[in-house]
Design a protein around this motif. Structure first.
Motif, short mmCIF file in Angstrom:
data_model
loop_
_atom_site.label_atom_id
_atom_site.label_comp_id
_atom_site.label_asym_id
_atom_site.label_seq_id
_atom_site.Cartn_x
_atom_site.Cartn_y
_atom_site.Cartn_z
N ILE A 138 -55.26 -45.56 -15.31
CA ILE A 138 -55.65 -46.00 -16.56
C ILE A 138 -54.48 -47.04 -17.01
O ILE A 138 -54.69 -48.03 -17.84
N LEU A 139 -53.34 -46.55 -16.71
CA LEU A 139 -52.29 -47.49 -16.97
C LEU A 139 -52.30 -48.99 -16.44
O LEU A 139 -52.06 -50.05 -17.06
N ALA A 140 -52.76 -48.91 -15.02
CA ALA A 140 -53.25 -50.50 -14.24
C ALA A 140 -54.33 -51.04 -15.16
O ALA A 140 -54.02 -52.32 -15.51
N VAL A 141 -55.15 -50.54 -15.75
CA VAL A 141 -56.30 -51.34 -16.59
C VAL A 141 -55.60 -51.68 -17.78
O VAL A 141 -55.99 -52.67 -18.27
N ALA A 142 -54.65 -50.76 -18.55
CA ALA A 142 -54.20 -50.96 -19.77
C ALA A 142 -53.21 -52.21 -19.42
O ALA A 142 -53.29 -53.32 -20.23
N LEU A 143 -52.37 -52.33 -18.49
CA LEU A 143 -51.66 -53.32 -18.23
C LEU A 143 -52.41 -54.71 -18.11
O LEU A 143 -52.02 -55.92 -18.47
N THR A 144 -53.61 -54.58 -17.40
CA THR A 144 -54.30 -55.62 -17.03
C THR A 144 -54.91 -56.11 -18.44
O THR A 144 -54.91 -57.35 -18.38
N CYS A 145 -55.50 -55.37 -19.21
CA CYS A 145 -55.80 -55.80 -20.43
C CYS A 145 -55.00 -56.43 -21.52
O CYS A 145 -54.97 -57.43 -21.95
N PHE A 146 -53.69 -55.88 -21.26
CA PHE A 146 -52.63 -56.51 -22.04
C PHE A 146 -52.17 -57.82 -21.58
O PHE A 146 -51.89 -58.68 -22.35
N VAL A 147 -51.90 -58.02 -20.28
CA VAL A 147 -51.84 -59.42 -19.70
C VAL A 147 -52.94 -60.51 -20.22
O VAL A 147 -52.68 -61.46 -20.63
N ALA A 148 -54.21 -60.06 -20.17
CA ALA A 148 -55.11 -60.96 -20.27
C ALA A 148 -55.13 -61.30 -21.93
O ALA A 148 -55.30 -62.35 -22.20
N TYR A 149 -54.94 -60.12 -22.73
CA TYR A 149 -54.54 -60.51 -24.13
C TYR A 149 -53.43 -61.45 -24.49
O TYR A 149 -53.55 -62.64 -25.06
N LEU A 150 -52.36 -61.26 -23.52
CA LEU A 150 -51.32 -62.30 -23.84
C LEU A 150 -51.48 -63.65 -23.53
O LEU A 150 -51.29 -64.70 -24.00
N LEU A 151 -52.51 -63.79 -22.40
CA LEU A 151 -52.72 -65.18 -21.78
C LEU A 151 -53.80 -65.65 -22.89
O LEU A 151 -53.81 -66.90 -22.95
N VAL A 152 -54.74 -65.19 -23.15
CA VAL A 152 -55.63 -65.52 -24.21
C VAL A 152 -55.03 -65.99 -25.50
O VAL A 152 -55.21 -67.04 -25.98
#
Length: 180
Positions: A138-152
């Motif tokens: 869950i932490l890995a998926v959350a980190l991935t979503c957070f990084v994707a949000y930052l990039l977008v």
């Protein structure tokens, strides 16, 4: 005419090879479902050795790393290579990298005797490993979503700033002509 016959695919041979491959995959799956859950639970139990702290930390590590790496492989390949061969290659590599999580998941949701045996082994020899693995994933998926949000959001901010500069330049150009 003879050249066309030589270059035409031999569908009988292809069907035979597809049937052989299907039988090998099914037999391999049956053998793996009977052996892998016990084997994986014993490997994890040997690493954890009955410690709740080690079970939690090892589960967090496995869950995080073996979720983040497959996501990274898929993102990197799909970002730069989009042919179907590269997509199949990326999926195969992602599944291979995710195998520790997939084997743990097989123990948790499996209904066979081997999955139940693996479940009991994890209960005794690797307490808190399954929960730690879930938390790490869950932490890995959350980190991935957070990084994707930052990039977008970074891309949107840059395009908004570029539009504002263009509008400012367009507005100041007529004034410069009037002053000149």
């Amino acid at each position: 005419m003879a050249a066309e016959a030589e270059s035409a695919p031999n569908w009988g041979r292809r069907a035979l090879w597809a049937g052989v491959a299907l039988v090998v995959v099914v037999l391999g799956g049956l053998i793996a479902s009977a052996t892998v859950p016990r084997w994986w639970a014993q490997r994890v139990g040997d690493q954890v050795n009955g410690s709740i702290t080690q079970g939690t930390l090892l589960g967090l590590f496995y869950g995080f790393v073996f979720t983040l790496l497959p996501i990274a492989v898929l993102v990197l390949v799909l970002r730069w290579r989009r042919s179907w061969r590269w997509v199949v290659f990326a999926l195969a590599v992602a599944v291979l990298v995710a195998l520790p999580n997939l084997m743990t998941l097989g123990i948790v949701i499996g209904r066979g005797n081997a999955a139940h045996a693996g479940d009991r082994i994890l209960d005794v020899e690797a307490p808190a490993f399954r929960g730690g693995t879930l938390a790490g994933a869950i932490l890995a998926v959350a980190l991935t979503c957070f990084v994707a949000y930052l990039l977008v959001s970074r891309g949107r901010a840059h395009s908004s700033a570029r539009r504002a500069r263009e509008e400012l330049d367009a507005a100041s150009a007529p004034r410069a002509e009037q002053d000149g």
